[in-house]
Design an enzyme around this catalytic site. Structure first.
Site, mmCIF file in Angstrom:
data_model
loop_
_atom_site.group_PDB
_atom_site.id
_atom_site.type_symbol
_atom_site.label_atom_id
_atom_site.label_comp_id
_atom_site.label_asym_id
_atom_site.label_seq_id
_atom_site.Cartn_x
_atom_site.Cartn_y
_atom_site.Cartn_z
ATOM 1 N N ASP A 1 15.075 -10.835 6.963
ATOM 2 C CA ASP A 1 14.717 -9.589 7.706
ATOM 3 C C ASP A 1 13.293 -9.680 7.990
ATOM 4 O OD1 ASP A 1 14.824 -7.066 8.256
ATOM 5 O OD2 ASP A 1 14.832 -6.060 6.576
ATOM 6 N N HIS B 1 18.682 -7.857 7.888
ATOM 7 C CA HIS B 1 18.528 -6.406 7.526
ATOM 8 C C HIS B 1 19.889 -5.733 6.970
ATOM 9 C CE1 HIS B 1 16.204 -2.674 7.841
ATOM 10 N NE2 HIS B 1 17.224 -2.128 8.388
ATOM 11 N N SER C 1 17.650 0.561 4.703
ATOM 12 C CA SER C 1 16.691 0.668 5.537
ATOM 13 C C SER C 1 16.080 2.127 5.287
ATOM 14 C CB SER C 1 17.287 0.917 6.953
ATOM 15 O OG SER C 1 16.200 0.624 7.989
#
Length: 377
Positions: A296, A353, A141
């Protein structure tokens, strides 16, 4: 083990190492060390670390640094939810993770920047005995900004540094790079704001996109579109704030929080700034793995694929003409991989994610092969 150090320095390092060792029955004899290291003497600012020597051969196995994103998210989220040795159950007990990354790699988790997780102002020192080992930086991320920043700093400073860091590669999950592919109108607005260098406002518009997504789809989990609602357990946060655990981790009375809003707000203007020039230069010197989960939304695979189509690096033409191949773990199709020069790009199948949480065996295979320079496909 302590080559180049005086006897006094060796004694100090051994004492510090002993003081940093974590002792808690709940951790079931898994060896680890934790504490603080000072990063700003003037402001007495320190970062919390938790180090797990490889359970296999710590003197020779690669060393992997894991950083969480956010910004402001604690890397202990990765430890307890994704790839560390421990998971905390609903009754507060601790179980061992089958595909912990420390099985064949020494693993370091750092809460950063200051103000994140357990990080606060204190001073603690522990000597690293693995500076000769291959070193890899990893994260997901917003850590897609941290990882290249650290790699670039090492690249520029290693030639004149007294203590060399044996950096061999970077593993970047869900890279925050140049903005995202979104609804056309919002996308144009974000691009316009980035071009005006109004990065804080660009971040706000980007975050607002997900309100439209949730409204249009009814899905509240932007980290995995097969899950309707967020389902992250928080038992581990309660566990970390117990007196017994804080004492074992040498953090005193510091209260733990998995997300720091002040850190997020401070770094909001940075979120939409590009690190593409760093990635390009790093690819001329180190191997880089970029991976995304298939499911994601918040940093989707297609945005990474589009980004790589225009990335200028020394193997651009090779990448543009490369064939995407199937990546198997045993007989399971774990995903798809494409490589050129020092770059490997991977889409992890049936993962959102948090790839190591959704597909732990595949994520471990990804790490194991990359750090040993074994082709995925």
């Amino acid at each position: 083990m302590y080559r180049g150090f005086s006897n006094r320095e060796i004694t100090f390092a051994q004492e510090a190492r002993n003081a940093a060792e974590v002792h808690l029955d709940a951790f079931q004899d898994v060896v680890s060390y934790s504490g603080y290291f000072n990063v700003d003497k003037e402001n007495n600012a320190s970062l919390f670390f938790w180090y797990f020597p490889s359970a296999n051969d710590y003197q020779n196995d690669p060393v992997v640094l894991w950083l969480q994103g956010g910004p402001g998210s604690s890397s202990l989220y990765g430890l307890f939810i994704e790839n560390g040795p421990f998971a905390v159950e609903s009754d507060g007990s601790v179980s061992l993770r089958e595909y912990s990354w420390h099985k064949n790699h020494s693993l370091i988790f750092i809460d950063q920047p200051v103000g994140t997780g357990f990080s606060y102002t204190n001073n603690f020192y522990v000597t690293n005995q693995t500076e000769k080992n291959d070193f890899f930086i990893s994260g997901e991320s917003y850590a897609g900004k941290y990882v290249p920043a650290i790699g670039y700093t090492i690249l520029k400073n290693n030639p004149t540094a007294s203590l060399k860091i044996n950096l061999q590669g970077l593993l970047i999950g869900l890279t925050d790079k140049n903005g995202v592919q979104t609804y056309n109108e919002i996308e144009r607005m974000i691009i316009e704001l980035i071009n005006k260098e109004d990065y804080a406002r660009a971040t706000e518009v980007f975050n607002g996109f997900f309100d439209y997504f949730i409204s249009d789809t009814g899905l509240e989990n932007v980290y995995n579109f097969l899950k309707q609602e967020l389902d992250d357990p928080d038992y581990w946060e309660t566990f970390l704030n117990s007196d017994e655990v804080r004492k074992a981790l040498h953090v005193g009375n510091q209260v733990y929080s998995s997300q720091s809003d002040p850190v997020y707000d401070s770094l909001k203007p940075d979120m939409m700034k590009s690190v593409a020039p760093w990635i390009s230069e790093l690819l001329s010197n180190y191997r880089i793995l970029l991976y995304n989960g298939q499911l994601d939304i918040i940093v989707c695979y297609i945005s990474t694929a589009n980004y790589l189509q225009v990335l200028d690096f020394d193997s651009t033409e090779e990448y543009l003409n490369a064939t995407r191949k199937v990546w198997y773990v045993d007989d399971y199709v774990a995903g798809f991989s494409k490589s050129a020069g020092n770059l490997t790009e991977v889409m992890v199948r049936n993962a959102g994610h948090m790839v190591p949480a959704d597909q732990p065996k595949a994520a471990y295979d990804l790490l194991y092969k990359f750090v040993r320079n074994i082709r995925l496909a």
